[in-house]
Motif scaffolding. Structure first.
Motif, PDB file in Angstrom:
ATOM      1  N   HIS A  11       0.835  -1.139   0.078  1.00 58.43           N
ATOM      2  CA  HIS A  11      -0.018  -0.047  -0.059  1.00 58.43           C
ATOM      3  C   HIS A  11       0.818   1.280  -0.001  1.00 58.43           C
ATOM      4  CE1 HIS A  11      -4.116  -1.779   0.213  1.00 58.43           C
ATOM      5  NE2 HIS A  11      -3.508  -2.429   1.485  1.00 58.43           N
ATOM      6  N   SER A  61      -6.034   3.632   4.118  1.00 60.78           N
ATOM      7  CA  SER A  61      -7.254   3.111   3.563  1.00 60.78           C
ATOM      8  C   SER A  61      -8.526   3.521   3.902  1.00 60.78           C
ATOM      9  CB  SER A  61      -7.074   1.707   3.833  1.00 60.78           C
ATOM     10  OG  SER A  61      -7.137   1.533   5.305  1.00 60.78           O
ATOM     11  N   LYS A  62      -8.853   4.427   4.956  1.00 60.44           N
ATOM     12  CA  LYS A  62      -9.981   5.118   5.296  1.00 60.44           C
ATOM     13  C   LYS A  62      -9.674   6.475   5.677  1.00 60.44           C
ATOM     14  CE  LYS A  62     -11.653   1.240   8.375  1.00 60.44           C
ATOM     15  NZ  LYS A  62     -10.303   0.720   8.299  1.00 60.44           N
ATOM     16  N   GLU A 105      -5.693   9.141   0.921  1.00 58.37           N
ATOM     17  CA  GLU A 105      -6.934   8.637   1.191  1.00 58.37           C
ATOM     18  C   GLU A 105      -7.833   7.973  -0.108  1.00 58.37           C
ATOM     19  OE1 GLU A 105      -8.781  11.449   3.782  1.00 58.37           O
ATOM     20  OE2 GLU A 105      -7.212  11.214   5.232  1.00 58.37           O
ATOM     21  N   PRO A 106      -8.529   7.298  -0.175  1.00 55.58           N
ATOM     22  CA  PRO A 106      -9.178   6.712  -0.919  1.00 55.58           C
ATOM     23  C   PRO A 106      -9.748   7.580  -2.063  1.00 55.58           C
ATOM     24  CG  PRO A 106      -9.736   5.435   1.148  1.00 55.58           C
ATOM     25  CD  PRO A 106      -8.977   6.691   1.448  1.00 55.58           C
ATOM     26  N   ASP A 107     -10.327   8.715  -1.668  1.00 50.26           N
ATOM     27  CA  ASP A 107     -10.987   9.581  -2.381  1.00 50.26           C
ATOM     28  C   ASP A 107     -10.194  10.857  -2.806  1.00 50.26           C
ATOM     29  OD1 ASP A 107     -11.257  10.278   0.041  1.00 50.26           O
ATOM     30  OD2 ASP A 107     -13.439  10.691  -0.060  1.00 50.26           O
TER      31      ASP A 107
END
Length: 116
Positions: A11, A61-62, A105-107
């Motif tokens: 990651h 991841s969040k 971050e994911p977004d």
């Protein structure tokens, strides 16, 4: 390190690739990645004009409270600064440098210039 916030290495590497692409799109030039010394490491070394930029990449991841940008401890900052000083000494560089933080971050991707 059995810290529950520890991010798997793949990651982290993915995050570094994303960060590098993002910074290149912003006009920065890639110099080096994953520079490691026994006392610290530098995720990315980039260049913008005559300025050398040492980039710390934080992947989450969040979108946890505080997110990726708050995941840097004073000790980590000290290690990064030491690694950067060493890097500049062994490469005989006498240039302006700064420390940036990329939070992934994911977004979204955050880019904090002169983070510390």
């Amino acid at each position: 390190m059995d810290d529950k916030h520890h991010i798997p290495r793949e990651h982290g590497q993915l995050g570094e690739i994303q960060a590098r692409k993002h910074l290149e799109q912003q006009g920065l030039t890639f110099v080096e990645q994953n520079v490691r010394y026994k006392f610290g490491e530098i995720d990315l070394v980039m260049r913008q004009g005559k300025t050398l930029i040492f980039v710390e990449v934080k992947y989450r991841s969040k979108s946890q409270f505080g997110g990726a940008l708050h995941a840097l401890s004073t000790k980590q900052i000290q290690r990064l600064r030491r690694a950067a000083e060493h890097y500049m000494q062994i490469k005989h560089l006498d240039v302006i440098c700064r420390f940036d933080l990329i939070g992934i971050e994911p977004d979204r991707i955050y880019w904090l210039k002169n983070a510390f």
